[in-house]
Design a protein around this motif. Structure first.
Motif, mmCIF file in Angstrom:
data_model
loop_
_atom_site.group_PDB
_atom_site.id
_atom_site.type_symbol
_atom_site.label_atom_id
_atom_site.label_comp_id
_atom_site.label_asym_id
_atom_site.label_seq_id
_atom_site.Cartn_x
_atom_site.Cartn_y
_atom_site.Cartn_z
ATOM 1 N N GLU A 211 -1.131 66.937 -14.438
ATOM 2 C CA GLU A 211 -1.816 65.903 -15.213
ATOM 3 C C GLU A 211 -0.816 64.951 -15.854
ATOM 4 N N MET A 212 0.327 65.472 -16.241
ATOM 5 C CA MET A 212 1.331 64.637 -16.905
ATOM 6 C C MET A 212 2.030 63.724 -15.914
ATOM 7 N N TRP A 213 2.433 64.255 -14.743
ATOM 8 C CA TRP A 213 3.181 63.386 -13.834
ATOM 9 C C TRP A 213 2.316 62.575 -12.888
ATOM 10 N N GLY A 215 -0.733 61.421 -14.216
ATOM 11 C CA GLY A 215 -1.400 60.543 -15.166
ATOM 12 C C GLY A 215 -2.899 60.478 -14.998
ATOM 13 N N ARG A 244 -5.472 69.386 -20.424
ATOM 14 C CA ARG A 244 -6.265 68.626 -21.398
ATOM 15 C C ARG A 244 -7.655 69.188 -21.605
#
Length: 249
Positions: A211-213, A215, A244
């Protein structure tokens, strides 16, 4: 009287006897006062070498589910959580509803199933219309997953199936390969979210990192199903470090 450890909720968890990922995944997400009580659905470690053998094995698990339900209900859980996903997508949206109703009628309590949990999770993020998904299945089963999401109002841009050769082999897929598949599914960034199905595929922590890389929402089915069960029982605890969905919604 209230259960000393499960004073908020006792969850009966249903999963294939070959599955080694669901039980530790759900324990990782369990808040204080909630206990998980695993009931194994008898499942020979069948070799899946074709669409036909995979679908036959999947349907056998579905047929054996009620035996596991009757077993776990002896500890009087408040609610059930389904730790097997393929059967919950079979037959599209109507098939998912029918499966849930069959289990709830036998158990006398509610259940969270993977298909419904994934759509609820996608809607919780908001603004998700176009998705891609990854599975350990064979193409015939991916067709059922695609049908379910389409009938639930989502556009499926692409999907990948790993065609794992046995039920146990699903838990042996390495993170490096899964990371490559997530990047492939993301394509040119033209999807709003990526979903992983197949509860014996270890993806909870990888999805949270992705999810972070990437987005965008990356939803692991084990995370979605346990989140759904907690929220359906009024348990709003936020669990940190697993993406999340459990941190924010």
């Amino acid at each position: 009287m209230t259960d000393i450890l499960g004073w908020r909720r006792k969850f009966g968890v249903l999963g294939p006897s070959t599955n080694t990922v669901v039980q530790p995944d759900f324990e990782m997400m369990r808040p204080p006062g909630v206990t998980n009580h695993y009931s194994r659905i008898y499942t020979p470690n069948a070799k899946a070498v074709s669409n036909e053998t995979f679908m036959a094995g999947m349907l056998r698990i579905g047929d054996n589910t009620l035996d596991a339900v009757h077993s776990v209900m002896t500890c009087e859980p408040h609610y059930l959580v389904m730790g097997m996903s393929a059967v919950t997508f079979y037959g599209g949206a109507a098939g998912a509803d029918a499966f849930r109703q069959k289990v709830e009628a036998a158990a006398g309590v509610g259940i969270s199933i993977g298909s419904h949990a994934c759509t609820a999770a996608l809607r919780a993020y908001g603004g998700v219309r176009r998705i891609a998904f990854l599975s350990p299945y064979f193409p015939a089963c991916n067709d059922e997953v695609r049908r379910y999401f389409t009938e639930s109002g989502f556009e499926v841009a692409r999907d990948l199936c790993l065609q794992c050769p046995s039920w146990i082999a699903i838990a042996e897929v390495p993170p490096d390969l899964l990371r490559e598949k997530l990047i492939e599914l993301n394509g040119a960034g033209d999807v709003d979210a990526i979903v992983q199905v197949g509860t014996n595929l270890s993806m909870v922590r990888l999805a949270a990192a992705a999810e972070m890389w990437l987005g965008k929402p990356v939803i692991a089915i084990n995370t979605a199903t346990y989140w759904h069960a907690l929220r359906a029982n009024g348990i709003e605890d936020k669990v940190q470090g697993i993406g999340r969905l459990l941190e924010e919604f």
